[in-house]
Design a protein around this motif. Structure first.
Motif, PDB file in Angstrom:
ATOM      1  N   CYS A  17      -5.000  -2.456   1.437  1.00  0.00           N
ATOM      2  CA  CYS A  17      -5.782  -2.780   0.242  1.00  0.00           C
ATOM      3  C   CYS A  17      -6.599  -4.034   0.518  1.00  0.00           C
ATOM      4  O   CYS A  17      -6.056  -5.045   0.952  1.00  0.00           O
ATOM      5  CB  CYS A  17      -4.843  -2.990  -0.944  1.00  0.00           C
ATOM      6  SG  CYS A  17      -5.657  -3.770  -2.349  1.00  0.00           S
TER       7      CYS A  17
ATOM      8  N   SER B 184      -7.727  -6.062  -1.422  1.00  0.00           N
ATOM      9  CA  SER B 184      -7.444  -7.107  -2.395  1.00  0.00           C
ATOM     10  C   SER B 184      -6.104  -7.802  -2.122  1.00  0.00           C
ATOM     11  O   SER B 184      -6.035  -9.027  -2.042  1.00  0.00           O
ATOM     12  CB  SER B 184      -7.460  -6.483  -3.792  1.00  0.00           C
ATOM     13  OG  SER B 184      -7.459  -7.465  -4.748  1.00  0.00           O
ATOM     14  N   CYS B 185      -5.008  -7.024  -1.981  1.00  0.00           N
ATOM     15  CA  CYS B 185      -3.696  -7.639  -1.777  1.00  0.00           C
ATOM     16  C   CYS B 185      -3.213  -7.489  -0.331  1.00  0.00           C
ATOM     17  O   CYS B 185      -2.137  -7.982   0.016  1.00  0.00           O
ATOM     18  CB  CYS B 185      -2.662  -7.044  -2.724  1.00  0.00           C
ATOM     19  SG  CYS B 185      -2.325  -5.299  -2.418  1.00  0.00           S
TER      20      CYS B 185
ATOM     21  N   CYS C  40      -5.201   0.088  -7.157  1.00  0.00           N
ATOM     22  CA  CYS C  40      -4.192  -0.108  -6.120  1.00  0.00           C
ATOM     23  C   CYS C  40      -2.804  -0.069  -6.769  1.00  0.00           C
ATOM     24  O   CYS C  40      -2.570  -0.701  -7.795  1.00  0.00           O
ATOM     25  CB  CYS C  40      -4.411  -1.444  -5.415  1.00  0.00           C
ATOM     26  SG  CYS C  40      -3.027  -1.955  -4.375  1.00  0.00           S
TER      27      CYS C  40
ATOM     28  N   CYS D 159      -1.320  -3.965  -6.521  1.00  0.00           N
ATOM     29  CA  CYS D 159      -1.903  -5.117  -7.230  1.00  0.00           C
ATOM     30  C   CYS D 159      -2.835  -4.711  -8.379  1.00  0.00           C
ATOM     31  O   CYS D 159      -3.394  -5.559  -9.061  1.00  0.00           O
ATOM     32  CB  CYS D 159      -2.658  -6.009  -6.253  1.00  0.00           C
ATOM     33  SG  CYS D 159      -4.178  -5.272  -5.648  1.00  0.00           S
TER      34      CYS D 159
HETATM   35 ZN   LIG Z   1      -3.833  -4.052  -3.710  1.00  0.00          ZN
END
Ligand SMILES: [Zn+2]
Length: 259
Positions: free
Chosen positions: A38, A40-41, A63, A66
């Motif tokens: 991911c 983002s995380c 996701c 997150c």
């Molecule tokens: Zn994520």
């Protein structure tokens, strides 16, 4: 029916790989390693959350870890690639043409989506298209309808020149009129590569069709937002698709205006 379903599923998986190229190529990351995570995380994505087309819908575009929003581009590219493969399969069955056009259009999908996001077209794609296009003309002269490798290679080289030069000269004229760089080098190389694949006639046709899409899109962009930078790669790609499958019809239709 079953074979069409298999082509569609394999196409979606191929689209998933194209997504990786779109995400990693502009960042100069490896397209093979590491496994998907991911953005983002950074959590690695489990296989069951990485199923093309299906997972995006099952996860409701978020996701699992997150809750960050997943870019809809993943879904669009997977669906588009699957549909494209099915279309090519219906046209050509499993043949040399099927694979050659698969390579060309896969490259164009990657180039278009990178261009939309970053306003660049990576050399891996454009120069890659030049090299593969020339190789195809040597290995499969029949692809261009020739029996001799020599004629096919010359046809491909002419395509490269016409594709590249047409945009290059347009760029020079544009620079002169607008007093700033008007045509990206990536677009020039991309059309040169497409020309190497398709020959000079279709390259010229694409050169004439692409600005029509560009103009329509440019108007929409201008009306909606106050920016005027339009990525040209997607229009070249869309025009290439039209030129390959309806090129002759378009040329004939064009002629009507002469009478
Ligand atoms: Zn994520």
């Amino acid at each position: 029916m079953l074979e069409r379903l298999i082509v569609f599923i394999l196409g979606a998986c191929w689209g998933s790989f194209l997504n990786v190229c779109i995400y990693r190529m502009p960042k100069n990351e490896s397209i093979v390693k590491p496994a998907s995570h991911c953005p983002s995380c950074n959590k690695p994505i489990a296989w069951y959350d990485n199923i093309p087309i299906v997972s995006y819908i099952a996860l409701k575009a978020k996701c699992r870890n997150c809750n960050a929003k997943i870019n809809i581009r993943y879904f669009i590219v997977e669906l588009l690639t699957a549909a494209l493969m099915l279309f090519l399969y219906n046209q050509f069955d499993i043949s040399a043409k099927f694979f050659i056009y698969s390579i060309l259009f896969s490259g164009l999908i990657v180039a278009s989506f990178i261009d939309l996001e970053y306003q660049i077209i990576p050399d891996e794609i454009s120069i890659g298209a030049v090299v593969i296009g020339l190789l195809v003309s040597i290995i499969f002269p029949k692809f261009h309808g020739f029996l001799s490798i020599q004629s096919s290679f010359i046809f491909s080289c002419l395509g490269l020149l016409v594709g590249g030069l047409s945009l290059y000269i347009t760029g020079l004229i544009g620079d002169f009129i607008f007093k700033k760089e008007s045509m990206g080098g990536g677009d020039i190389k991309l059309l040169a590569g497409i020309g190497a694949f398709l020959g000079w006639k279709l390259a010229l046709l694409i050169f004439f069709i692409a600005p029509l899409f560009g103009a329509v899109m440019g108007l929409i962009v201008k009306l909606k937002k106050k920016i005027s930078i339009i990525p040209y790669g997607p229009f070249i790609s869309l025009s290439t698709f039209l030129a390959v499958f309806w090129g002759e019809k378009i040329i004939n239709w064009w002629w009507i205006f002469k009478y």
